[in-house]
Design a protein around this motif. Structure first.
Motif: not given
Length: 269
Positions: A12-13, A54-59
């Protein structure tokens, strides 16, 4: 080259990185003076600093330098800090108030609009799309806008900036629990920190941060002395950076847990 990059994650980040790029098109490069070509006001190494915290974060990151056009400024040109020294949508000076363009070579209104359409608008279209995707998946999205700056810039502020400068536009851009989590970790780090000090959140944070819709935004401005050399050649300091990264990871992990806790979903209903 592509003017921006998106690395999609499942969480969600969303990490926004508008100022880490150093790409300057050739036609713009020849108009900069020697001072401008130094690109001193880059958010140096910001992608490396946040990489895989945070590997699951979108960049979503811009590759275009802020001297071409500033992706964290209001596209209308309105000032974020009326009455205070700042830089504009296309800067005329650097952060020290020194000219960056050769005489007579600063872009006019037509060229600024062309750059806005070519670089500013696509970056924000991508950021908006990712926030919408994340919110549709999780019911909530948290934009963590990543920035860095030199510690001492008399043209912009007095004295030395704290290491952690958290901005939420005085609590307007995110749920109070998000603001509290980030600032609490900053304070607990033992490093100097401030909430809504000189930097209260740029246009990105203020534009997207609409807690009532389930989209929250918070800005983190980090002073570069905490992870790198603050003058050319702007060398990354791995030892300092690794200490700093632990605190940044704690912040992102805390926000991730908060998003999954269900405490924020009421705002999106």
């Amino acid at each position: 080259m592509d003017s921006f990059e998106v690395i999609q994650g499942a969480g969600p980040i969303v990490l926004g990185q508008p100022h880490g790029g150093t790409y300057v098109p050739g036609g713009v490069q020849v108009c900069l003076n020697d001072n401008g070509r130094a690109l001193a006001d880059t958010d140096w190494h910001i992608a490396r600093l946040f990489e895989r915290l945070l590997p699951e974060a979108t960049v979503v990151r811009s590759h275009v330098h802020r001297y071409v056009i500033d992706a964290n400024r209001d596209p209308s040109g309105a000032s974020l800090y009326p009455g205070q020294n700042t830089t504009t949508l296309v800067p005329v000076t650097d952060f020290d108030g020194q000219p960056i363009w050769q005489d007579g070579k600063a872009p006019d209104a037509t060229e600024i609009e062309q750059r806005r359409l070519a670089y500013h608008a696509p970056y924000h279209a991508a950021l908006e799309q990712e926030l919408a995707r994340v919110k549709a998946q999780h019911g909530v999205a948290i934009l963590f806008d990543c920035h860095s700056i030199r510690s001492r810039i008399p043209f912009l502020f007095e004295g030395d900036l704290p290491v952690f400068n958290t901005g939420s536009n005085l609590g307007k851009t995110c749920d109070a629990r998000i603001e509290d989590a980030v600032h609490r970790i900053a304070q607990g780090s033992g490093l100097p920190s401030v909430l809504n000090g000189r930097f209260k959140g740029g246009w990105t944070t203020r534009h997207y941060g609409q807690p009532e819709t389930g989209i929250h935004a918070i800005q983190m401005e980090i002073t570069q002395r905490a992870y790198m050399q603050e003058s050319a050649p702007w060398t990354y300091d791995e030892t300092k950076a690794n200490r700093l990264r632990r605190h940044l990871q704690d912040m992102l992990t805390s926000l991730n847990e908060l998003a999954f806790s269900g405490q924020l979903t009421g705002e999106s209903q």
